[in-house]
Design a protein around this motif. Sequence first.
Motif, mmCIF file in Angstrom:
data_model
loop_
_atom_site.group_PDB
_atom_site.id
_atom_site.type_symbol
_atom_site.label_atom_id
_atom_site.label_comp_id
_atom_site.label_asym_id
_atom_site.label_seq_id
_atom_site.Cartn_x
_atom_site.Cartn_y
_atom_site.Cartn_z
ATOM 1 N N GLY A 175 29.752 -11.652 30.098
ATOM 2 C CA GLY A 175 29.419 -10.502 29.273
ATOM 3 C C GLY A 175 28.835 -9.368 30.080
ATOM 4 N N GLY A 176 28.145 -8.488 29.386
ATOM 5 C CA GLY A 176 27.602 -7.305 30.039
ATOM 6 C C GLY A 176 28.434 -6.093 29.667
ATOM 7 N N ALA A 177 27.799 -4.968 29.527
ATOM 8 C CA ALA A 177 28.505 -3.735 29.183
ATOM 9 C C ALA A 177 27.908 -2.598 29.994
ATOM 10 N N THR A 178 28.758 -1.685 30.415
ATOM 11 C CA THR A 178 28.307 -0.465 31.080
ATOM 12 C C THR A 178 28.633 0.690 30.145
ATOM 13 N N VAL A 179 27.618 1.473 29.798
ATOM 14 C CA VAL A 179 27.762 2.460 28.723
ATOM 15 C C VAL A 179 27.328 3.847 29.194
ATOM 16 N N PHE A 180 28.186 4.835 28.939
ATOM 17 C CA PHE A 180 27.899 6.228 29.262
ATOM 18 C C PHE A 180 27.879 7.041 27.964
ATOM 19 N N VAL A 181 26.900 7.907 27.831
ATOM 20 C CA VAL A 181 26.850 8.827 26.684
ATOM 21 C C VAL A 181 27.090 10.238 27.215
ATOM 22 N N LEU A 182 28.167 10.871 26.769
ATOM 23 C CA LEU A 182 28.544 12.201 27.260
ATOM 24 C C LEU A 182 28.419 13.244 26.150
ATOM 25 N N PRO A 183 28.042 14.461 26.534
ATOM 26 C CA PRO A 183 27.992 15.538 25.542
ATOM 27 C C PRO A 183 29.405 15.975 25.162
ATOM 28 N N ILE A 184 29.573 16.428 23.919
ATOM 29 C CA ILE A 184 30.848 16.965 23.430
ATOM 30 C C ILE A 184 30.603 18.392 22.969
ATOM 31 N N GLU A 185 31.480 19.310 23.335
ATOM 32 C CA GLU A 185 31.315 20.696 22.893
ATOM 33 C C GLU A 185 32.025 20.966 21.577
ATOM 34 N N GLN A 186 33.174 20.306 21.388
ATOM 35 C CA GLN A 186 33.904 20.469 20.129
ATOM 36 C C GLN A 186 34.513 19.136 19.734
ATOM 37 N N PHE A 187 34.600 18.928 18.433
ATOM 38 C CA PHE A 187 35.297 17.763 17.896
ATOM 39 C C PHE A 187 36.238 18.250 16.800
ATOM 40 N N HIS A 188 37.498 17.789 16.836
ATOM 41 C CA HIS A 188 38.467 18.190 15.810
ATOM 42 C C HIS A 188 39.238 16.976 15.319
ATOM 43 N N HIS A 189 39.610 17.041 14.076
ATOM 44 C CA HIS A 189 40.436 15.987 13.483
ATOM 45 C C HIS A 189 41.572 16.684 12.747
ATOM 46 N N PHE A 190 42.803 16.496 13.221
ATOM 47 C CA PHE A 190 43.952 17.198 12.622
ATOM 48 C C PHE A 190 44.741 16.255 11.719
ATOM 49 N N MET A 195 27.584 15.975 18.349
ATOM 50 C CA MET A 195 28.406 14.782 18.577
ATOM 51 C C MET A 195 28.335 14.335 20.036
ATOM 52 N N LYS A 196 28.498 13.053 20.222
ATOM 53 C CA LYS A 196 28.549 12.492 21.568
ATOM 54 C C LYS A 196 29.837 11.681 21.718
ATOM 55 N N MET A 197 30.277 11.532 22.965
ATOM 56 C CA MET A 197 31.345 10.595 23.306
ATOM 57 C C MET A 197 30.684 9.429 24.028
ATOM 58 N N VAL A 198 30.760 8.263 23.442
ATOM 59 C CA VAL A 198 30.212 7.074 24.090
ATOM 60 C C VAL A 198 31.368 6.285 24.714
ATOM 61 N N ILE A 199 31.284 6.064 26.020
ATOM 62 C CA ILE A 199 32.299 5.288 26.733
ATOM 63 C C ILE A 199 31.653 3.968 27.141
ATOM 64 N N ALA A 200 32.196 2.867 26.616
ATOM 65 C CA ALA A 200 31.629 1.551 26.907
ATOM 66 C C ALA A 200 32.685 0.668 27.566
ATOM 67 N N VAL A 201 32.353 0.151 28.743
ATOM 68 C CA VAL A 201 33.239 -0.787 29.444
ATOM 69 C C VAL A 201 32.702 -2.192 29.196
ATOM 70 N N VAL A 202 33.540 -3.026 28.578
ATOM 71 C CA VAL A 202 33.086 -4.298 28.004
ATOM 72 C C VAL A 202 34.013 -5.422 28.473
ATOM 73 N N ALA A 253 45.512 13.570 14.755
ATOM 74 C CA ALA A 253 44.977 13.516 16.120
ATOM 75 C C ALA A 253 43.468 13.672 16.054
ATOM 76 N N THR A 254 42.780 12.966 16.930
ATOM 77 C CA THR A 254 41.335 13.113 17.078
ATOM 78 C C THR A 254 41.095 13.713 18.452
ATOM 79 N N VAL A 255 40.394 14.842 18.487
ATOM 80 C CA VAL A 255 40.315 15.626 19.720
ATOM 81 C C VAL A 255 38.854 15.927 20.087
ATOM 82 N N PHE A 256 38.512 15.662 21.335
ATOM 83 C CA PHE A 256 37.185 15.950 21.858
ATOM 84 C C PHE A 256 37.305 16.958 22.997
ATOM 85 N N VAL A 257 36.432 17.957 23.006
ATOM 86 C CA VAL A 257 36.378 18.909 24.114
ATOM 87 C C VAL A 257 35.067 18.681 24.863
ATOM 88 N N LEU A 258 35.170 18.313 26.138
ATOM 89 C CA LEU A 258 33.988 17.985 26.942
ATOM 90 C C LEU A 258 33.795 18.997 28.066
#
Lengths: 109, 109, 109
Positions: free
Chosen positions: A94-109, A1-8, B96-101
């Motif tokens: 317009g224009g977007a600045t986008v970062f793709v970050l690694p994720i070590e764990q993902f949980h959904h409770f 999984m990745k975390m994508v952060i986009a500033v738009v 809750a949606t949880v990411f560990v980075l």
Amino acid sequence: MKMVIAVVQDQDSNRLSNALTKATFRATKLASTGGFLRSGNTTFLIGTDDEKVPNLLNLIRENCRARDQLVAPVSPMGGNADAYIPYPVEVEVGGATVFVLPIEQFHHF
Amino acid sequence: MKMVIAVVQDQDSNRLSNALTKATFRATKLASTGGFLRSGNTTFLIGTDDEKVPNLLNLIRENCRARDQLVAPVSPMGGNADAYIPYPVEVEVGGATVFVLPIEQFHHF
Amino acid sequence: MKMVIAVVQDQDSNRLSNALTKATFRATKLASTGGFLRSGNTTFLIGTDDEKVPNLLNLIRENCRARDQLVAPVSPMGGNADAYIPYPVEVEVGGATVFVLPIEQFHHF
Ligand code: NI
Ligand code: NI
Ligand code: NI
């Protein structure tokens, strides 16, 4: 999984939201200002599987790409009327600045 | 160290804040909307040592887990009275949606 | 590239913004509360090249470092006048909590 952060830019934010929903990406939106882009803007946090990252980046580019737009001139209020340009001018929007970050764990409770 | 990003429904946000403070986790809260969960929600940023991550995840699950809740019916205002259901219905709330980075550096000035 | 996330007290936020702009760092600002620091605070997201991270950390430390400040006493309104301390007291203000995260991809559309 990745975390994508986009500033738009705000003017593209609703269109991107709709495109993400249609493509079943789930995004959290944060109101933000300044910096990467002219204020105001929206910061999207999007968690996604690695193999869907290229598709997500395409969606962001298609909906938020920087482009020139004709803007009607504003009449000078007082000020120097000699500097007034009486025809539309092109500005970049317009224009977007986008970062793709690694994720070590993902949980959904 | 890890950065834990938790997107939590507003109705669970205060309870989670209190639980985090009691357990001496330090969180920054950002108002957020939409996407992972029904709007509105709160995005928590929590920096923590690796060995405390399981404890933190437990706290989030205990305080924010999705659960069914009985909701009193709303009387129809005009509209089709035939469609009115005169008894409480179960809706899912919380979650809750949880990411560990990973973090490369942490500083406190 | 790195993503630097800095949580900064509101009173230092404008000064840091100006210093970042002058040094040509581009930051996105998010309003945030509580946790790492006394509320309210501002969360800065700053994408930067690896080799500029030490310079960025210096800028944040110089502009946001925790320091003691003399605060004028507040007159007791009703309450126990015996507990009133009629001279300025030192309180700690400022301070920043900073995380440096790895980035796998960076795009600008
Ligand atoms: Ni640009
Ligand atoms: Ni869910
Ligand atoms: Ni401190």
